[in-house]
Write a protein that holds these residues in place. Structure first.
Motif, short mmCIF file in Angstrom:
data_model
loop_
_atom_site.label_atom_id
_atom_site.label_comp_id
_atom_site.label_asym_id
_atom_site.label_seq_id
_atom_site.Cartn_x
_atom_site.Cartn_y
_atom_site.Cartn_z
N LYS A 59 -59.99 71.62 58.12
CA LYS A 59 -60.03 72.34 56.86
C LYS A 59 -60.97 71.62 55.87
N ALA A 60 -60.85 70.31 55.80
CA ALA A 60 -61.73 69.52 54.93
C ALA A 60 -63.18 69.60 55.41
N ARG A 62 -64.60 72.09 56.99
CA ARG A 62 -65.13 73.41 56.63
C ARG A 62 -65.53 73.44 55.16
N GLN A 63 -64.71 72.83 54.32
CA GLN A 63 -65.01 72.80 52.89
C GLN A 63 -66.28 71.99 52.63
N ARG A 66 -69.30 74.06 53.50
CA ARG A 66 -69.58 75.03 52.43
C ARG A 66 -70.24 74.35 51.24
N LEU A 67 -69.72 73.18 50.84
CA LEU A 67 -70.28 72.47 49.70
C LEU A 67 -71.72 72.03 49.95
#
Length: 92
Positions: A59-60, A62-63, A66-67
């Protein structure tokens, strides 16, 4: 009865044939790209599964992906607004 593109006159037949061929070519290109997209999506899933198997937080990850794709200036603006709101709510 075959559907045609454009007018039905004999003078338009070569142009109609070219338009049909061009349309078919465009459709085939889209189909190939869709197949490539499916393969890429599967590859990305595999990488995340590998990361999860190595105890990384997917999850981290993927974030972070995106960032990193985001415009740095826009990201800084969004983060500043978020920090302001969090401060206003006593979260910082």
């Amino acid at each position: 009865m075959e559907a045609t593109i454009g007018h039905n006159s004999a003078a338009d037949e070569p142009a109609t044939k070219l338009a049909k061929e061009e349309l078919k070519s465009l459709i085939e290109r889209v189909e190939r790209l869709e197949e490539e997209k499916k393969a890429m999506s599967a590859d990305i899933r595999d990488v995340y599964a590998e990361a999860k198997g190595k105890s990384f937080d997917v999850k981290a990850m993927r974030q972070i992906v995106r960032l990193r794709a985001e415009d740095p200036e826009k990201r800084a603006d969004r983060e500043a607004i978020l920090e302001t709101y969090m401060h206003a709510l006593g979260m910082l």
